[in-house]
Write a protein that holds these residues in place. Structure first.
Motif, short mmCIF file in Angstrom:
data_model
loop_
_atom_site.label_atom_id
_atom_site.label_comp_id
_atom_site.label_asym_id
_atom_site.label_seq_id
_atom_site.Cartn_x
_atom_site.Cartn_y
_atom_site.Cartn_z
N GLN A 94 7.25 11.84 2.96
CA GLN A 94 6.71 12.53 1.79
C GLN A 94 6.59 11.57 0.61
OE1 GLN A 94 9.55 15.79 1.50
NE2 GLN A 94 8.00 17.23 2.24
N ALA A 95 7.54 10.66 0.47
CA ALA A 95 7.48 9.69 -0.62
C ALA A 95 6.26 8.79 -0.48
CB ALA A 95 8.76 8.85 -0.64
N ASP A 96 5.96 8.37 0.76
CA ASP A 96 4.78 7.53 0.99
C ASP A 96 3.49 8.29 0.73
OD1 ASP A 96 6.28 5.35 1.59
OD2 ASP A 96 6.03 5.48 3.76
N MET A 97 3.44 9.54 1.17
CA MET A 97 2.25 10.36 0.93
C MET A 97 2.03 10.57 -0.57
SD MET A 97 2.69 13.17 4.00
CE MET A 97 1.28 14.12 3.50
N ILE A 135 5.85 1.05 -0.08
CA ILE A 135 5.69 1.90 1.10
C ILE A 135 6.94 1.78 1.97
CG2 ILE A 135 4.35 2.29 3.21
CD1 ILE A 135 2.93 3.22 0.73
N LEU A 136 7.45 2.92 2.42
CA LEU A 136 8.71 2.94 3.17
C LEU A 136 8.50 3.01 4.68
CD1 LEU A 136 10.70 5.48 0.92
CD2 LEU A 136 10.67 2.97 0.78
N THR A 137 7.44 3.67 5.13
CA THR A 137 7.22 3.85 6.56
C THR A 137 6.07 2.98 7.05
OG1 THR A 137 5.73 5.72 6.22
CG2 THR A 137 8.06 6.22 6.46
N LYS A 138 6.22 2.44 8.24
CA LYS A 138 5.20 1.57 8.82
C LYS A 138 3.89 2.31 9.06
CE LYS A 138 4.55 -1.67 12.68
NZ LYS A 138 5.17 -2.22 13.92
N LYS A 146 -2.18 -3.53 -14.97
CA LYS A 146 -1.61 -3.45 -13.62
C LYS A 146 -0.76 -2.21 -13.50
CE LYS A 146 -1.18 -7.08 -11.29
NZ LYS A 146 -0.89 -8.40 -10.69
N VAL A 147 -0.66 -1.69 -12.26
CA VAL A 147 0.12 -0.49 -12.00
C VAL A 147 1.10 -0.77 -10.87
CG1 VAL A 147 0.05 1.94 -11.28
CG2 VAL A 147 -1.76 1.01 -12.73
N ILE A 148 2.35 -0.36 -11.06
CA ILE A 148 3.37 -0.47 -10.02
C ILE A 148 3.78 0.95 -9.64
CG2 ILE A 148 5.71 -1.24 -9.46
CD1 ILE A 148 5.34 -3.53 -11.40
N ILE A 149 3.62 1.30 -8.37
CA ILE A 149 3.97 2.63 -7.89
C ILE A 149 5.20 2.51 -6.99
CG2 ILE A 149 3.18 4.66 -6.61
CD1 ILE A 149 0.30 3.80 -7.25
N THR A 150 6.32 3.03 -7.43
CA THR A 150 7.55 2.99 -6.64
C THR A 150 7.73 4.27 -5.87
OG1 THR A 150 8.93 3.88 -8.42
CG2 THR A 150 8.61 1.50 -8.38
N ALA A 151 8.46 4.20 -4.77
CA ALA A 151 8.68 5.36 -3.92
C ALA A 151 9.60 6.36 -4.62
CB ALA A 151 9.29 4.93 -2.58
N ASP A 152 9.26 7.65 -4.48
CA ASP A 152 10.07 8.71 -5.09
C ASP A 152 11.37 8.86 -4.31
OD1 ASP A 152 11.15 11.03 -6.13
OD2 ASP A 152 9.20 12.01 -6.37
N GLN A 153 12.50 8.60 -4.97
CA GLN A 153 13.79 8.64 -4.30
C GLN A 153 14.27 10.06 -4.02
OE1 GLN A 153 16.39 6.65 -7.03
NE2 GLN A 153 16.05 8.10 -8.70
N ASN A 154 13.58 11.06 -4.59
CA ASN A 154 13.98 12.45 -4.37
C ASN A 154 13.30 13.08 -3.16
OD1 ASN A 154 15.60 12.61 -6.83
ND2 ASN A 154 13.65 12.50 -7.91
N LEU A 155 12.40 12.35 -2.50
CA LEU A 155 11.69 12.86 -1.33
C LEU A 155 12.11 12.08 -0.09
CD1 LEU A 155 8.09 13.06 -2.88
CD2 LEU A 155 9.76 14.92 -2.69
#
Length: 336
Positions: A192-195, A217-220, A179-188
Motif C-alpha cells: 500500500q505504501a508503494d501504491m 520503493i519498498l517492494t520489488k 526537485k521532489v522526494i517521495i518517501t514511503a508512508d510508514q503507517n501503511l
C-alpha cells in the motif's frame, strides 16, 4: 455610480476598509477643527495631527480646542474615531496571529520557487531536512499525519494534507519546485505504501512533468510501475537493507564501516559521470590518478549493465562507459 463604488468598497479586505474609514474620519475632523478654530489650528495638517492624537487617546496637549463646537467635535471624535482606530489595530493583530497559526498548522500557501519538496514525515525525511536546512535550500514538507510544523526553526515550510491531491500540490507551488522526494508512508503496509507513492508521483508529474522526482520503493514488484510513472530515481530501501544484512553475516564488522561511509556521503555526492577526454582509453589506475587531481574519487566503471568496482588495470575506459565517482562538489536542487 455611488452604488458601484459601494460594491467595490465592500469587496475590499476588512482591514483595508477599516483603515480607509479611520483615515477619512481623521481627515474630516482635522479639516473641521481647522475651519471652526483657525487661530488654534492654523493649518489643516495641524487639525489632522490633533485628530490623530485624540483618536489614539495619546493626548499630547499641544493643540487643544477652546470653543464649545471644537470640544464637541473632540468628544465625537473620541467616541467614533477611537473606536475605529482600536478596531483597526485589533483586526491587524488578529490577522497576524491567524497567519502565524496558519503557517504553523500547515495551511499557508507557498509562494517561492526552486524549492525542494519532501513528501512524508519519518526518520529519513527528518535526516534529509536536517542536513539541508543548514544550506540556503528552500525546503517544503508535505504530510497529512502531523498537526504542526515539526521543524519550525529550520526554515521549513509545512503543508498539511495528502500529497496525491492536486490542491495540496498546488498549495506547495509544485509547478515551480526544483526537485521532489517521495518517501514511503510508514503507517501503511509495504504494498500500500508503494501504491500511495506511485499515485503521488503521478499527481506530481501531472502538474509538473519536468520536475525531478526521487521515490522510495519498498517492494520489488512495484519498481517497474514507479519507472512507468516517471520516477527519475528510485531508492530501493529494502534491497539496500537486505544487502547490508547479508554482507554483515559473511563479513564480521562490515556494518560499522558501511554506516560511516553512508554518513560521509551525506556531505558529498556519489554519482555516475561519462568518461572525459582525459580518461578515455586509460585504465582504472590512470583515470583514478587524474580524477584525484580534480578532487574526485573513482570507485568503479560501468559497462552497459555491468558495474566493475575497483577493477584490474586491464579494463580500459571506453566512450559509452560510466564512471562511478565520489565528489565533494555537491550541488543542491535548484543551484547552478
Amino acid at each position: 455610480m455611488p452604488q458601484h463604488l459601494y460594491i467595490r468598497f465592500i469587496r475590499l479586505p476588512l482591514l483595508l476598509r477599516i483603515l480607509l474609514i479611520t483615515s477619512l474620519l481623521i481627515c474630516l475632523f482635522g479639516l473641521f477643527i481647522h475651519l471652526i478654530e483657525p487661530e488654534n489650528f492654523p493649518t489643516v495638517f495641524d487639525g489632522v495631527w490633533w485628530a490623530i492624537i485624540t483618536a489614539s487617546t495619546v493626548g499630547y496637549g499641544d493643540y487643544v480646542p477652546l470653543t464649545m463646537a471644537g470640544r464637541l467635535a473632540g468628544i465625537v471624535l473620541l467616541f467614533i474615531g477611537a473606536g475605529f482606530l482600536s478596531t483597526y489595530f485589533i483586526t491587524l493583530s488578529t490577522a497576524a496571529v491567524t497567519k502565524q497559526e496558519e503557517y504553523i498548522k500547515g495551511g499557508a500557501d507557498y509562494k517561492g520557487n526552486g524549492h525542494l519538496v519532501v513528501i512524508g514525515w519519518n526518520e529519513r525525511s527528518k535526516a534529509i531536512i536536517g542536513s539541508l536546512s543548514k544550506s540556503h535550500q528552500h525546503i517544503l514538507l508535505i504530510d497529512e499525519t502531523l498537526n504542526s510544523n515539526p521543524m519550525p526553526f529550520h526554515h521549513v515550510h509545512f503543508i498539511k494534507g495528502k500529497a496525491l491531491q492536486d490542491e495540496v500540490l498546488l498549495q506547495a507551488n509544485i509547478t515551480a519546485a526544483a526537485k521532489v522526494i517521495i518517501t514511503a508512508d510508514q503507517n501503511l503496509d509495504e504494498l500500500q505504501a508503494d501504491m500511495n507513492s506511485i499515485l503521488t508521483l503521478l499527481a506530481v508529474k501531472g502538474l509538473n512533468p519536468d520536475v525531478g522526482c526521487i521515490v522510495e520503493i519498498l517492494t520489488k514488484e512495484q519498481l517497474n510501475n514507479a519507472k512507468r510513472a516517471g520516477a527519475d530515481e528510485i531508492i530501493k530501501t529494502n534491497s539496500l537493507t537486505s544487502a547490508i544484512f547479508l554482507d554483515s553475516i559473511h563479513s564480521t564488522g562490515m556494518v560499522n564501516p558501511l554506516s560511516d561511509l553512508l554518513d560521509e556521503l551525506a556531505a558529498q555526492k556519489l554519482e555516475y559521470q561519462p568518461g572525459s577526454p582525459e580518461t578515455l582509453g586509460k585504465n582504472f589506475k590512470q583515470a583514478h590518478l587524474f580524477l584525484l587531481s580534480e578532487e574526485t574519487l573513482l570507485l568503479g566503471i560501468k559497462k552497459g549493465n555491468d558495474l566493475y568496482v575497483n577493477p584490474t588495470n586491464g579494463i580500459k575506459i571506453e566512450k559509452e562507459d560510466q564512471l562511478l565517482v565520489i565528489t565533494n562538489k555537491h550541488k543542491l536542487p535548484g543551484s547552478k
